[in-house]
Structure formats: structure tokens, C-alpha cells
Design an enzyme around this catalytic site. Structure first.
Site, mmCIF file in Angstrom:
data_model
loop_
_atom_site.group_PDB
_atom_site.id
_atom_site.type_symbol
_atom_site.label_atom_id
_atom_site.label_comp_id
_atom_site.label_asym_id
_atom_site.label_seq_id
_atom_site.Cartn_x
_atom_site.Cartn_y
_atom_site.Cartn_z
ATOM 1 N N THR B 12 0.820 -1.216 0.000
ATOM 2 C CA THR B 12 0.000 0.000 0.000
ATOM 3 C C THR B 12 0.851 1.262 0.000
ATOM 4 O OG1 THR B 12 -1.322 -1.286 1.539
ATOM 5 C CG2 THR B 12 -2.029 0.952 1.126
ATOM 6 N N VAL B 129 5.410 7.205 12.521
ATOM 7 C CA VAL B 129 4.447 7.605 13.559
ATOM 8 C C VAL B 129 3.469 8.615 12.977
ATOM 9 C CG1 VAL B 129 4.139 8.600 15.863
ATOM 10 C CG2 VAL B 129 6.240 7.350 15.321
ATOM 11 N N GLU B 187 -6.637 -5.917 11.696
ATOM 12 C CA GLU B 187 -6.041 -7.067 11.025
ATOM 13 C C GLU B 187 -6.586 -8.373 11.590
ATOM 14 O OE1 GLU B 187 -2.027 -6.860 9.991
ATOM 15 O OE2 GLU B 187 -1.869 -4.717 10.361
ATOM 16 N N ASP B 198 1.679 -1.644 19.104
ATOM 17 C CA ASP B 198 1.982 -0.706 18.018
ATOM 18 C C ASP B 198 2.128 0.712 18.582
ATOM 19 O OD1 ASP B 198 1.749 0.150 15.000
ATOM 20 O OD2 ASP B 198 0.238 1.337 16.048
ATOM 21 N N LYS B 202 5.467 3.311 18.803
ATOM 22 C CA LYS B 202 5.430 4.707 18.351
ATOM 23 C C LYS B 202 5.803 5.680 19.461
ATOM 24 C CE LYS B 202 2.050 3.746 14.717
ATOM 25 N NZ LYS B 202 0.596 3.585 14.464
ATOM 26 N N GLY B 309 -2.932 4.758 6.080
ATOM 27 C CA GLY B 309 -3.473 4.869 4.732
ATOM 28 C C GLY B 309 -2.357 5.146 3.742
#
Lengths: 438, 438
Positions: B12, B129, B187, B198, B202, B309
Site C-alpha cells: 500500500t 508515527v 487485522e 503498536d 510509536k 493509509g
């Protein structure tokens, strides 16, 4: 390596800047390499809240901008002159410039950046817009991969403070302005703030960076908040809106298929706006600033923070000084300008005439003859292709009825023609508010 | 000048990055000087939504990181290996690195940055991040004049999406997670997101930048949102709070006068938190991310935008590529690293043990014997120096009463000791939720 700065001005922001530089522990270690070499002030007698050796303070500003030992001039005088002349003189002497002066940059940017380009120096201005919010660097660097579509900002703290208080207290503009002046949130002469001129300077600068072209300040359409009344705020709230003074710069995507309009034209404007309460800008209150940037492929990002004040603005000033120092360290003797930090665009952006813009409008009429008038308003707007969303009577005082009209998206020129015709009608007492709807 | 990049990964974000680079009109002109030289993928057969010449695509990733023509390696493989080894190999071959890989950086940052420092190359990671939100560059450059006090962020879109839907729909965690998985917002194996790992990666990266030291990932305290129930969200709302998964890094100013704790120690933690509804982070909904930075003298600034995204993350990746290209142009042959873009800190930050932290807590108990229990809870917390703000029965189901306790600011160690003792009581059925209050 030590970088010597000449500081012009020791007011609020100048003092904040000196305080950071004199107390650098716990901050970025690069600050240890930056030295305040000389400070220029208007009067030597004023008491100062920052401890600087008296021998470096002078009233001879020209001696600072021409001092061969100084690498960077930090211009924090404000106002147009002598700021502009000193900046140009400093550039001619090969100094890099850091400034918080939005008025000078928005008016004389072309002259200053052309001179800087020729001299091979940087002119950085993070503090000129949004105080401590790092929006300038974001537009120059972090968001550079994007095609920017629009910038929409609350960039004037004074007017946002007044509008926020009008919203929460239900008070009228004049009373709250007077109180804001007493409290130090508005200046004795509030013109630049309340008439939208300060916001105009700022959106001109942001638009120039976002759309990579120069902006003629006189083409920026500025309306202030004097006409916004408690009645408008209350009725907007009922409709689900908050009234904010927005500064907007966008590419002309919302224009009607007017053949005369180039799709690359920009809109650059400042006006009070009805913002939907769910919009991120609607909840920015008090003296805070926020800037929403929309780009492709990014989507929307928003920056929020203190738009003014000694510490916040000084934070931006010092970050610019550090940026120049860091680039000079990297470049060594070669001294090629970093293309992301320098400003090289020569052309002027084409600004669409305000008559061609497409907006929704909110208009409040005071009228004497209610029954006939509502029909007349509908007919007259229709005749000029102004499609209406609603016509509602919201009040009746001393035999004068208040009517609010909200339009769909319409061409501003058509809307203004309709209004001109409506004003002729005897039954129309006045049109106290014309606001745009986001 | 042309800068040649080797792109590792064409998922992506890789596709989004290639799309920006192949369609550069209307973006920063520096992009014209950047060329995709080679692209490494796992399989040549996969259909691609970006038109790249087939001869530049290869499955031989090592050939890319060792290619002498390539200036910058853009690592978008994700996962720990082979990403880590390829990054190190590329650095050894003098390539600059741009990566979106938070997992590799938070675990192997020390190794990678040490190697980069030795080789004189940059490792930039804006996309690691906050997706397209330019927070990394702000921490490195624009906010560098400040002493950072705290960073508080919503940095995981999946959990914020789930919590937002739980809030608006009143649903329970498991159901909404299942739906989010169906819709592609979570997911198939949601562990990294919902258990806070996650977000932990970050905040470790952000803390490292803000406080200029390395962070041991295993010292970051991570709690996820599995224990948050519809009951908690509804009751929090009644109390004026919204539940958010916050990632927090701050200097230890809120510690009690514990003699053992150095005031320079950091807190670095991720946990579901009751956030006051008036707080700027409370209104960040859906997959959006926001990061609030507090510093001296700046005050608070907040960055808000899409945290993930293709387009948003690619925007950040390309801005890093441009930054490196710009610095290389400036530096010419001299090639001294820009101190604001490179990462030179060697020491590890001291992280305060979680038991020493001071927080307010929200605890929900299920109990069988209401009358006796409320008194017992009060006594037991009191014995351990846990001062309470309220004890309220909020429900009764199947003869089991629900009691919510909200504490004042208390030392976490004391609070945990009290809870351990309370758990022993026969009348306590269970303690389904322990949440912190901002």
C-alpha cells in the site's frame, strides 16, 4: 562552530527569544552554538526582564545589520519601517534573516525574497503565522509531496477570543471588544485584528507557501467581525454552526463552470464564517489558533496551538535560528541554499475575483412589512439565480421583523446583484449581517 | 542533479510513494530530481496499480541495497526481517535511509542509528508515527527550542476506531473488533493494535526524539483495550470522560517526593485512559491520530490527521526523501550531517518504574455482598494511602453488584497493593476494569 545573531527588538517576543538562548540546557544542543552578539532597541533606559550584558545593547540598529561578525539577523521590531529597510540592508550585507513580521513579509515579500535569493541567504518566518505552531516549516518541507488543495485557518487570536466570548456569554461585539482591550487581549486600536487585516497578512503568506507563488496582498479579500452580532451567533448555533473568522486559501475547484476562470486560480480570503459544529475548527476557542491543510494524497491535517504570546512565538523564532545554523554547519563553505528552506518562486498567483466565488451565504434582514417581504426576497433571489435553502423569521422588535436567509452554493456576483436590488425595496430597513457558510 | 532511490516493498505505502514520484506536477519541484531507480518486491507476478517499467522491478533486494548508483533506500517492507538487515546493509553501502518501519526503529534504533552515524548517512522516519502528520520533523526541528514536558498521543487508528464505535453505538469490544476486521480496519491478528504494542513502538520513537535519548522498548508499559467494556464507556461518559488509548511520554514531574526517583526520569506508557470531554484529544474520533506536545516555553501544540493509509503515509515518506535530497544539494561534496536531521544521542533515558507513577484510577468491581464491600473498599484503599474521590454502585445484575471507584492522584504501587488485598476478599467476584484518568 558559533553562530552570532543580531537581535532587533527586545519587546515581548525579543525578550522570550533571548531567554531561550540564554538558558539553553535541556533544549537542543545546537543552541549552545548560538550566541547573542548584539541587541538593538529603541531606548536604552527601559527596564528589561532578561539579563543581557549592557555593552551588547545599542540603539544603533544599522550598526547591527552591517556588523561583519553577525551571521543571522533576528528582526522582531514589528511594523513596516524601519523593519523593511533593516532587513534589506542586512541581506545586502550577507546576513540570514529570521523574522516574525507578517506585515512586512506579506507586503514586501517579493522585494525581500528576490534580494535574499541574489545574496544567497535565507529568510525564515515561522513565527509570522500561528505563533508557536510549526505550520510554515510543514508547508515548506513535511507536506511538500502534496498538491495542496486548501488551507483554512483561525489565525487571529484576538478575534477568536472575542467570538468565543460572544458565543459563551451571548454578549455583543462592542462590549466584549472593550473588555478584551481592558484585559490586554485586544489592542487600543483594534483595526488590524477585528477588520481581518492581520489574518489577511497571514493567509497571504500561507497561500504563497502552499501554492508556490507570490500573492498580491491587495487581492486578498478581507472582512472582519464588526458586523457579527449576538443574534447571529445565537441563530447560527440553532442551525448547528459556530461563527469563526476564517482565513481561506484554496484552488478554484468550487467555481461554477465559468469559462473566464482558470482552474489554477486561487481564492484567498478572510471573513466571518458559519462553521458546522462538528468541524474540527469549530471547537478551537479563545486565543488559540488552528490551521487545517488539505492536500492530495495526504487528506486533512490540522495544527493547533497558541497563536501568540512571548514563549510560543519565541519558540518559532529560535527554531528558525537553529534551522539556519544547522544548514550552515552542513553546507560548510559551499553555501548552496537548501531549496526547501529558501523561497525561489517568481510568479504571482492568479487570484479569482470575489464575484466569481461560489459560497453558501447567511443574510440577516431587518424589515418593516413581513408578509410581502418574504415573497419578494424569494422572487428576487430566484431572478438572480440564487437558490435558497431557507427563509425564516427569527425575531420581531419595535415593529421590525428579523428574517434570516440561508442560500445554497451560489455565485457571489449573482448574490450581490440580488442584494443590491433587495436593498432598494422600501420595506427593507437594513441588512445587518452577511456571513458565509462553510 | 538527480537522486536515485531504491524502493523496497510495493504494498500500500510503496505504491502510494511510487504514485507521488511518478506524478510530480503541481508538487514541490524538487520531486522532478528524484528518480525511482529500482524496486524490490517479494513476487514479480502480483498485479500492481502503479505503472513502473518491468525491468526495474526485482525480487533481489540485496542487489538494490548494494547498488552503487542508488542514493536513498526507501524501506517499506514492514516487519523485522529482512527489513533490519537490509537497512544495515544499505547503510554500510553509504545509502541514506527512509523508512516507515516503527517496529524495526523502536527495537533496533540504537544499532541502526549508530551505524548511520558512522557511515555519515541519514535515517529518516516521518512515516513511522502518525502517518501523514508531520510530528517527527516538528520534534526534530520546529520545536527544538523547547524543553519538552510531555507527549500525549492517539497514535493507533485501529483502537481509536474501535473505541469511537463503542462510544457511539454502545457496543462491546469483541463485537466491534470482529466488525472492524470485516471492514479492513483491524487485522486478522489484531494483537499489535489492540494490546497497545503498536502504540508502544510509536511512543518509544516519539519519546526518544522529544527527550533526546534512546528508549528500551521493554521498559515501555503497554496496556491494550481488550478490558474496556461498554459499561465502562457509558459510565465514563456520565462522569464527563471519553475513553481513549493514550500513548504518553513525560518527564517525571508528577511523582511523589520519592527519594529514589530522579527528576530526569521519564514515564513512557500506553493504556486506555479516561480523557475529560473538554480535552482536545477527547474529540479525535475514528481512525484519526493526534499528538499533543507540551513544552517550555511553547505551551501546548496539537497535530491532527490521518494516522495511516496509502496516501497519508506516502506523503510522509516522500517528504523524507525530499528532505534528504535538499540537504544533499546544499551540502555538495562536504557531506557533513545536518545535526537537526541526524540522530546522535547515545545514552538511554532512565524510565521510571510504573509502580512509582502517580495517576488517578478508575476501577470497576463486581461484588456479591454490597453493603459490607463498600466499607471494606474504603478502608482497604485508605490503609494503603490510596485516597478516593468516589465509590458508586452503578449496576446490579444476577445478584452481582457493579461498583466503580475513582481515586485521587495516587502512587501506582500503593494502588496495586490495595487491589491485591481487595482481591482476596470472598465477596469480590472480579475486577473487570482498571483504567487511568487523565
Amino acid at each position: 562552530m558559533t553562530f552570532k545573531i543580531g537581535l532587533l527588538g527586545l519587546g515581548t517576543v525579543g525578550t522570550g527569544t533571548a531567554q531561550i538562548l540564554l538558558d539553553s540546557s535541556g533544549r537542543n544542543p545546537l543552541l549552545h552554538e548560538i550566541e547573542i552578539h548584539r541587541v538593538g532597541v529603541r531606548s536604552l533606559d527601559k527596564p528589561r526582564s532578561v539579563a543581557l550584558p549592557p555593552e551588547i545593547i545599542t540603539t544603533d540598529l544599522e550598526a547591527i545589520v552591517t556588523d561583519p561578525e553577525i551571521d543571522i539577523i533576528v528582526e522582531l521590531l514589528g511594523g513596516l519601517e524601519p523593519a523593511r529597510s533593516l532587513i534589506l540592508q542586512a541581506i545586502a550585507h550577507g546576513k540570514h534573516i529570521v523574522t516574525a513580521n507578517k506585515a512586512v513579509i506579506s507586503r514586501y515579500g517579493a522585494e525581500i525574497f528576490t534580494a535574499a535569493e541574489e545574496a544567497g541567504v535565507y529568510v525564515l518566518l515561522e513565527a509570522a503565522v500561528g505563533g508557536g505552531i510549526p505550520v510554515i516549516q510543514a508547508l515548506k518541507q513535511s507536506l511538500g509531496a502534496n498538491r495542496i488543495r486548501s488551507i483554512t485557518g483561525i489565525v487571529n487570536g484576538t478575534t477568536n477570543y472575542i467570538l468565543t466570548r460572544m458565543q459563551t456569554e451571548g454578549g455583543d461585539f462592542e462590549d466584549i471588544l472593550a473588555d478584551a482591550q481592558k484585559l490586554g487581549y485586544a489592542e487600543a486600536d483594534p483595526t488590524a485584528d477585528v477588520d481581518g487585516l492581520d489574518a489577511g497578512d497571514k493567509i497571504a503568506i500561507l497561500a504563497s507557501l502552499a501554492f508556490a507563488g507570490r500573492i498580491k496582498l491587495e487581492e486578498v479579500h478581507c472582512e472582519g467581525i464588526r458586523q457579527v452580532s449576538a443574534v447571529d451567533i445565537a441563530y447560527a448555533q440553532k442551525l448547528g454552526f459556530t461563527i469563526k473568522l476564517l482565513a481561506v486559501a484554496k484552488r478554484e475547484e468550487t467555481l461554477l463552470e465559468a469559462e473566464s476562470i482558470d482552474s489554477e486560480m486561487l481564492q484567498v480570503r478572510v471573513h466571518p464564517t458559519l462553521v458546522p459544529q462538528t468541524h474540527p475548527l469549530a471547537s478551537i476557542n479563545g486565543v488559540y489558533n488552528a490551521i487545517l491543510v488539505e492536500g492530495e494524497p495526504l487528506g486533512q491535517v490540522m495544527f493547533f496551538g497558541p497563536g501568540a504570546g512571548s514563549g510560543a512565538t519565541a519558540s518559532a523564532v529560535v527554531s528558525d535560528i537553529m534551522n539556519i545554523a544547522a544548514v550552515l554547519k552542513t553546507a560548510g563553505e559551499s553555501h548552496r541554499l537548501n531549496p526547501l528552506l529558501s523561497c525561489i518562486h517568481q510568479h504571482y498567483c492568479a487570484i479569482a475575483p470575489i464575484s466569481e466565488l461560489i459560497s453558501r451565504f447567511y443574510v440577516r434582514f431587518l424589515t418593516k412589512d413581513l408578509a410581502g417581504v418574504i415573497g419578494y426576497l424569494g422572487t428576487c433571489f430566484g431572478k438572480h439565480n440564487v437558490s435558497l435553502e431557507s427563509i425564516v423569521q427569527i425575531g420581531l422588535r419595535n415593529n421590525v421583523a428579523e428574517i434570516v436567509v440561508v442560500t445554497h452554493n451560489v455565485r457571489e456576483g449573482n448574490f450581490r446583484e440580488a442584494l443590491a436590488e433587495i436593498r432598494q425595496l422600501e420595506a427593507i430597513d437594513s441588512i445587518p449581517s452577511i456571513l458565509r457558510v462553510l
